[in-house]
Every structure is written in structure tokens, then in C-alpha cells.
Write a protein that holds these residues in place. Structure first.
Motif, mmCIF file in Angstrom:
data_model
loop_
_atom_site.group_PDB
_atom_site.id
_atom_site.type_symbol
_atom_site.label_atom_id
_atom_site.label_comp_id
_atom_site.label_asym_id
_atom_site.label_seq_id
_atom_site.Cartn_x
_atom_site.Cartn_y
_atom_site.Cartn_z
ATOM 1 N N ILE A 195 -164.981 -0.130 -47.937
ATOM 2 C CA ILE A 195 -166.142 0.639 -48.052
ATOM 3 C C ILE A 195 -166.005 2.123 -47.928
ATOM 4 O O ILE A 195 -165.118 2.615 -46.535
ATOM 5 C CB ILE A 195 -167.310 0.181 -46.754
ATOM 6 C CG1 ILE A 195 -167.637 -1.297 -47.359
ATOM 7 C CG2 ILE A 195 -168.283 1.261 -46.780
ATOM 8 C CD1 ILE A 195 -168.720 -1.760 -46.391
ATOM 9 N N THR A 196 -166.414 3.000 -48.764
ATOM 10 C CA THR A 196 -166.137 4.303 -48.567
ATOM 11 C C THR A 196 -167.553 5.133 -49.316
ATOM 12 O O THR A 196 -168.232 4.579 -49.563
ATOM 13 C CB THR A 196 -164.986 4.739 -49.722
ATOM 14 O OG1 THR A 196 -165.325 4.702 -51.080
ATOM 15 C CG2 THR A 196 -163.866 3.996 -49.524
ATOM 16 N N PRO A 197 -167.376 6.339 -49.182
ATOM 17 C CA PRO A 197 -168.526 7.239 -50.009
ATOM 18 C C PRO A 197 -168.715 6.714 -51.452
ATOM 19 O O PRO A 197 -169.777 7.069 -51.888
ATOM 20 C CB PRO A 197 -168.044 8.705 -49.709
ATOM 21 C CG PRO A 197 -167.312 8.418 -48.478
ATOM 22 C CD PRO A 197 -166.519 7.437 -48.616
ATOM 23 N N SER A 198 -167.765 6.337 -52.050
ATOM 24 C CA SER A 198 -167.964 5.957 -53.400
ATOM 25 C C SER A 198 -168.477 4.262 -53.602
ATOM 26 O O SER A 198 -168.808 3.771 -54.737
ATOM 27 C CB SER A 198 -166.504 5.897 -54.239
ATOM 28 O OG SER A 198 -166.068 7.195 -54.003
ATOM 29 N N SER A 199 -168.832 3.656 -52.475
ATOM 30 C CA SER A 199 -169.072 2.470 -52.618
ATOM 31 C C SER A 199 -170.710 2.164 -53.145
ATOM 32 O O SER A 199 -171.630 3.091 -52.562
ATOM 33 C CB SER A 199 -169.181 1.582 -51.266
ATOM 34 O OG SER A 199 -167.808 1.441 -50.698
ATOM 35 N N VAL A 200 -170.999 1.510 -53.896
ATOM 36 C CA VAL A 200 -172.352 1.057 -54.606
ATOM 37 C C VAL A 200 -172.295 -0.382 -54.368
ATOM 38 O O VAL A 200 -171.851 -1.294 -54.995
ATOM 39 C CB VAL A 200 -172.298 1.435 -55.995
ATOM 40 C CG1 VAL A 200 -173.860 1.035 -56.509
ATOM 41 C CG2 VAL A 200 -171.997 3.008 -56.278
ATOM 42 N N LEU A 201 -173.223 -0.605 -53.322
ATOM 43 C CA LEU A 201 -173.655 -1.992 -52.984
ATOM 44 C C LEU A 201 -175.060 -2.591 -53.663
ATOM 45 O O LEU A 201 -175.811 -1.839 -53.812
ATOM 46 C CB LEU A 201 -173.645 -2.235 -51.402
ATOM 47 C CG LEU A 201 -174.410 -3.326 -50.847
ATOM 48 C CD1 LEU A 201 -173.416 -4.461 -51.064
ATOM 49 C CD2 LEU A 201 -174.719 -3.177 -49.379
ATOM 50 N N LEU A 202 -174.800 -3.818 -54.179
ATOM 51 C CA LEU A 202 -176.208 -4.496 -54.694
ATOM 52 C C LEU A 202 -176.397 -5.661 -53.344
ATOM 53 O O LEU A 202 -175.398 -6.488 -52.940
ATOM 54 C CB LEU A 202 -175.670 -5.220 -55.822
ATOM 55 C CG LEU A 202 -177.149 -6.301 -56.424
ATOM 56 C CD1 LEU A 202 -178.193 -5.580 -56.534
ATOM 57 C CD2 LEU A 202 -176.578 -7.139 -57.315
ATOM 58 N N THR A 203 -177.533 -5.458 -52.851
ATOM 59 C CA THR A 203 -177.834 -5.896 -51.727
ATOM 60 C C THR A 203 -178.987 -7.159 -52.123
ATOM 61 O O THR A 203 -180.118 -6.744 -52.714
ATOM 62 C CB THR A 203 -178.737 -5.328 -50.792
ATOM 63 O OG1 THR A 203 -177.714 -4.365 -49.887
ATOM 64 C CG2 THR A 203 -179.246 -6.090 -49.435
ATOM 65 N N VAL A 204 -178.770 -8.335 -51.994
ATOM 66 C CA VAL A 204 -179.476 -9.522 -52.602
ATOM 67 C C VAL A 204 -179.891 -10.492 -51.388
ATOM 68 O O VAL A 204 -180.895 -11.134 -51.517
ATOM 69 C CB VAL A 204 -178.676 -10.382 -53.558
ATOM 70 C CG1 VAL A 204 -178.217 -9.589 -54.717
ATOM 71 C CG2 VAL A 204 -177.514 -11.088 -52.671
ATOM 72 N N LEU A 205 -179.216 -10.485 -50.296
ATOM 73 C CA LEU A 205 -179.897 -11.183 -48.985
ATOM 74 C C LEU A 205 -180.883 -10.497 -48.392
ATOM 75 O O LEU A 205 -181.113 -9.135 -48.443
ATOM 76 C CB LEU A 205 -178.615 -11.515 -48.051
ATOM 77 C CG LEU A 205 -177.375 -12.343 -48.674
ATOM 78 C CD1 LEU A 205 -176.523 -12.483 -47.353
ATOM 79 C CD2 LEU A 205 -177.797 -13.827 -48.823
ATOM 80 N N PRO A 206 -181.740 -11.140 -47.680
ATOM 81 C CA PRO A 206 -183.121 -10.665 -46.993
ATOM 82 C C PRO A 206 -182.476 -9.567 -45.924
ATOM 83 O O PRO A 206 -181.642 -9.908 -45.246
ATOM 84 C CB PRO A 206 -183.815 -11.906 -46.446
ATOM 85 C CG PRO A 206 -182.611 -12.992 -46.335
ATOM 86 C CD PRO A 206 -181.759 -12.743 -47.419
ATOM 87 N N LEU A 207 -183.182 -8.489 -45.707
ATOM 88 C CA LEU A 207 -182.972 -7.585 -44.947
ATOM 89 C C LEU A 207 -183.355 -7.868 -43.682
ATOM 90 O O LEU A 207 -183.130 -7.270 -42.336
ATOM 91 C CB LEU A 207 -183.691 -6.295 -45.286
ATOM 92 C CG LEU A 207 -183.218 -5.554 -46.372
ATOM 93 C CD1 LEU A 207 -183.918 -4.274 -46.664
ATOM 94 C CD2 LEU A 207 -181.712 -5.316 -46.282
ATOM 95 N N PHE A 208 -184.172 -8.980 -43.428
ATOM 96 C CA PHE A 208 -184.391 -9.439 -42.073
ATOM 97 C C PHE A 208 -183.149 -10.203 -41.508
ATOM 98 O O PHE A 208 -183.401 -10.775 -40.231
ATOM 99 C CB PHE A 208 -185.829 -10.453 -41.941
ATOM 100 C CG PHE A 208 -185.535 -11.753 -42.721
ATOM 101 C CD1 PHE A 208 -184.943 -12.668 -42.247
ATOM 102 C CD2 PHE A 208 -186.236 -11.806 -43.980
ATOM 103 C CE1 PHE A 208 -184.825 -13.992 -43.015
ATOM 104 C CE2 PHE A 208 -186.064 -12.986 -44.508
ATOM 105 C CZ PHE A 208 -185.578 -14.144 -44.198
#
Length: 516
Positions: A195-208
Motif C-alpha cells: 500500500i502506497t499513495p498510488s494505491s487505488v482500492l475497490l472496497t466491496v466488503l461492508p464498512l461495519f
């Protein structure tokens, strides 16, 4: 306004104000770090002045995934207030217990869950609520509030979040998450997940859930990267987004079922995974055949292990070892100690099965309002994870199964995950779960519950023959049940308490009748 060391959003708003911080895929909104910082400041100002929250108060959120929930988290951090994300799949009675236990001063919710949130608020006497969405009170509050000027000075030992466990072994427990735990998780995962400042993440799991919030949403924001938030998981949409060069997604995380559903989608074979730097997986044992399916598409999924109480990272498998050590959860992350312990409390030998214990600054100080659970869950600062584990001669750890899922057949311990892995080798199997049920002859025996792939054909005889060829006799399930789909919790894990409730009694009766 001074920037506190725990306030990553304010920090990046100063260093890279124009960089995109978050993208809400459900509403097509996107915010730079400067814009996100301003919204967090205004929300925090509203919570302090209009709602009257003060240090140590709790703020609950009941919503599907939204960048708004991240704003609430960071506003709570600035106020020294405790963020309480709620499981969106729970019923009113289930939420009534959790909300009554946490006693929040404010309930924030979205349109989809408004009826449930308001019912729980009434039952728990919560006077103040805010609603996400266009024209909702949440946006009105941000638009009209004066930005917070004075940030609360908290320490790494102060509680920032209460995250409730699923409660499958009793009433839910609120794991207290400190600012330090969240920070150390960002550090512990940053290296193995690249993980770096160049990371682009797709979050699919629930934030709770800690998987959605901390694998790797918070670590990517901590590094100054970009997070795309999917409102709820859709395998086709996820594959399309990952394949789209305009999105630039290079970081992804899911539980095994997420990868299974994506692998079964028609567009899997043509999806473009060339930009993925890391495809992380955790939350449950990963079937080896599924790892091989993704590896054939050029993605060596990196397994890891953690739990809510450990913030969550404990073990991580480096990218270079993902194929060679498939099935391993890796080695301990940087700021964490682990032991494998026998029932008598002594350390197990290499290759010997025992319970994993964890210690370090990433471990919860305890459970909210649960001194009984605190007393039974810790020994001299070591957290008992409840997971059966072994380590090999190279120091790689293998999570075999939950201790509570193990059953004893004819005096031999059987770990369902091992049997399930063999069942997944059968090409027609879409999903498989094994539970132990009472057996008049062997004490307990295995019951396999199986969902067959669409268009597939599979008989009980074929399953029994495959198990007999690949497992010791005492590990082979005696009974087979076919279902259309297996029950899952909100994060996609197979929910074995439901399977036990549905199948155990009737199946045990079948065995008794066969024995007689």
C-alpha cells in the motif's frame, strides 16, 4: 487548526489537497482530500454544537456502504467520540440489544434502513438521528454547520470504535478498537499489501465489518491513496470496475466467497487483472482449488489472517510466497506476537496443532461492558483467538479451523475446513460446508451440505467416492445434503450456526434410524 497525529484526512488535505480521496460508486460522488477534510470538519462541528456529543460518547451508523460512513468515522476521531458501525443485516431485536449496550447519543442511517434505524432508536430512546442521501438531514447538517475549530486531544490508547462481533456463540460482544490499534493495522498491512499513495482500492466488503473498514480502506487512506466504495457487492460490477483502466484499481480484498462468486461469473475469463498489485483474501479458510483458479488468471491471491479483536491483521502471506505456500495464512505481521498453545497452556511444537494466541499493540484492550468475556479471553495479555493452528518448519502458519467447529468422530479430531477443501476439488461443487452431528456409533460424524454449480450434476455416491479416495475414513462425511445455496453472514462467510439449526436434528435422527 492543528493536525493531530491520528487525523490522516487533515494531513493529506494539506499535502495533496487536489488528489481524489474517495469515490462513492452508489451515488457517483467523488471527493478530494481537501473536500473530504472540509466535510469531516463540518460534520464534527454539527455533532459538537447541535447534537452536543462530548468525549467518550458513542455515535451509531446503520447504512449500506457509503463514503458518508467514512466521514462519520473521521469526525468521531476528531471529537474523541466512539464510532459504532452496525450490521445492516440484523433485525430490530438483534440491533436493540447492541444499541442498548453501546448506548449511542446519535443514530445515523440511510434511506434503505430508515425504518429499522428509527424503530431501534425509539426502543433505545435515542432522540437524535441523521439521514444520509440527497435532501437528507445529514447533508443539511454539513451544509449549515460551522467547521470544527478545536480537535480533541486523544491518545493511541483511547477507544475510537466499538465493533460488535456476530454473536454466533451467544450475545454479541463489542470489541473496543483504540486509535493505536487502527494505526498499527495500517503499518502492519502496509508492507505485505504494497500500500502506497498510488494505491487505488475497490472496497466491496461492508464498512461495519473490520474487513471492509480495515482491509484495506483505512490503510489506503492512511497512505494517501484512493478508495472506491461499492454500495453492496456485485461480482459482475466488481469485475467490470477492476478491468476498466480509467478506474486504475490496483488493490482488492475479499473473503473466499467474494472470489468464488467472481470466478463463477461469465466475465471472469475475459476480465483484465493486469493492474492488480494485491488481491488479498481472509476471513475464512480458502479452498486450494479456488486459489488455483485465480492463479490461472494470473492473480496469486495473498492469504492472511485476522479478527475484529486484532484490528485485524495478525498473519500475512507475502506475494512471493503466495503460490509456493498456498493454503498458508503467512507469517506474523510486523508489530504482533503469536503463539500456538496446547490445552494445558504450553507452547506447541512445529507441526503440532494448537490454539493461536496473539499479543501486541494491535490487540483489543477488551470488550465493552463484558468483564466476563475479558476474563475468559485473555491470559497475561495474550488474546485467545479460538482458531486451531499449526506452523511449519519455515515459520509459515496454517489456520486449520475454528476450535468450536471441530468435532470428534470415533475419538479422532475432525476439522471441517480440511474436508471442505477436498469437497471443493469436485468440479461440480459450487459451495460446500461440513458440520458435526451426533452419531450413535461414533459419537459425532460429518454432514456435508453442498450446492451444485448451475447446470451441474452430482450424486451422493460420487461425493462419497471422492472423499474415500482423499480422506481418512473417520474424516469422510457420512451424510450429504444438497441445497441451492448456503446461508451466509453479511461479509459472505458461510453461517454454520444456521446450518446446524437447519440440519443437525433431522440428520441425527436419520443416523439413529440407520443404526437401528
Amino acid at each position: 487548526m492543528p493536525v493531530r497525529y491520528y487525523d490522516w484526512i487533515a494531513h493529506h488535505a494539506r499535502r495533496t489537497p487536489a488528489k481524489t480521496a474517495v469515490v462513492d460508486l452508489g451515488s457517483n460522488r467523488r471527493f478530494t482530500y481537501a473536500e473530504l477534510d472540509a466535510r469531516v470538519a463540518r460534520l464534527a462541528g454539527h455533532l459538537r454544537e447541535a447534537v452536543g456529543v462530548s468525549t467518550g460518547d458513542r455515535v451509531a451508523v446503520l447504512a449500506l456502504n457509503s463514503t458518508d460512513t467514512l466521514e462519520v468515522q473521521f469526525a468521531c476521531f476528531r471529537l474523541g467520540v466512539i464510532f459504532v458501525p452496525l450490521n445492516s443485516r440484523l433485525t430490530v431485536p438483534e440491533l436493540q440489544f447492541i444499541v442498548g449496550d453501546a448506548a449511542p447519543k446519535l443514530m445515523i442511517h440511510d434511506d434503505d434502513l430508515a425504518e429499522t434505524a428509527l424503530a431501534v432508536s425509539r426502543l433505545c430512546s435515542i432522540a437524535d438521528t441523521l439521514r444520509y442521501g440527497p435532501g437528507g438531514s445529514y447533508e443539511q447538517a454539513i451544509a449549515s454547520a460551522t467547521p470544527l475549530k478545536t480537535v480533541e486531544p486523544v491518545t493511541l490508547d483511547d477507544v475510537s470504535t466499538i465493533m460488535y462481533t456476530s454473536g454466533t456463540t451467544g450475545r454479541p460482544k463489542g470489541a473496543m478498537i483504540t486509535h493505536g490499534m487502527t494505526f498499527f493495522n495500517c503499518v502492519n498491512l502496509g508492507g505485505p499489501a504494497y500500500i502506497t499513495p498510488s494505491s487505488v482500492l475497490l472496497t466491496v466488503l461492508p464498512l461495519f465489518h473490520t474487513g471492509g473498514l480495515n482491509c484495506y480502506t483505512n490503510p489506503v487512506l492512511h497512505a494517501g491513496g484512493t478508495v472506491l466504495i461499492m454500495r453492496s457487492f456485485d461480482p459482475g460490477a466488481a469485475l467490470r470496475l477492476i478491468s476498466d483502466p480509467a478506474q486504475g484499481i490496483n488493490v482488492f480484498f475479499g473473503v473466499p466467497s467474494i472470489y468464488q462468486f467472481m470466478a463463477q461469473h461469465p466475465s471472469f475469463e475475459t476480465a483484465d487483472f493486469s493492474r492488480l498489485v494485491i488481491g488479498g483474501v481472509g476471513g475464512a479458510p480458502m479452498p486450494i482449488p479456488l486459489l488455483a483458479t485465480w492463479e490461472a488468471r494470473g492473480v496469486a491471491l495473498q492469504q492472511g489472517y485476522g479478527m475484529t479483536e486484532t484490528s485485524p491483521a495478525v498473519l500475512a502471506l507475502d506475494r512471493e510466497d503466495a503460490s509456493r505456500k498456498a493454503g498458508s495464512a503467512g507469517k506474523p505481521v510486523l508489530h504482533t506476537e503469536v503463539r500456538i498453545v496446547r490445552p494445558d497452556g504450553s507452547d506447541a511444537e512445529v507441526g503440532e496443532l494448537g490454539e493461536l494466541w496473539v499479543k501486541g499493540p494491535n490487540v483489543t484492550p477488551g470488550y465493552w461492558n463484558r468483564p466476563d468475556a475479558n476474563a475468559s479471553s485473555f491470559t497475561d495479555g495474550w488474546l485467545h483467538t479460538g482458531d486451531a493452528t499449526r506452523v511449519d518448519e519455515e515459520g509459515f502458519y496454517y489456520i486449520v479451523d475454528r476450535w468450536k467447529d471441530m468435532y470428534i468422530s470415533g475419538g479422532e479430531n475432525v476439522y471441517p475446513a480440511e474436508v471442505e477443501n477436498v469437497l471443493h476439488q469436485i468440479g461440480a461443487v459450487a459451495e460446500a460446508a461440513v458440520i458435526g452431528i451426533p452419531d450413535p456409533q461414533w459419537g459425532e460424524t460429518g454432514l456435508a451440505i453442498i450446492a451444485v454449480k448451475p447446470g451441474g450434476n452430482l450424486s451422493e455416491a460420487e461425493i462419497h467416492a471422492h472423499c474415500a479416495a482423499n480422506l481418512a475414513r473417520f474424516k469422510c462425511p457420512r451424510l450429504i445434503r444438497f441445497v441451492d445455496a448456503l446461508p451466509r453472514n453479511a461479509t459472505g462467510k458461510i453461517h454454520k450456526p444456521t446450518l446446524r439449526q437447519t440440519f443437525s436434528a433431522a440428520s441425527a435422527t436419520d443416523l439413529v434410524q440407520k443404526a437401528s
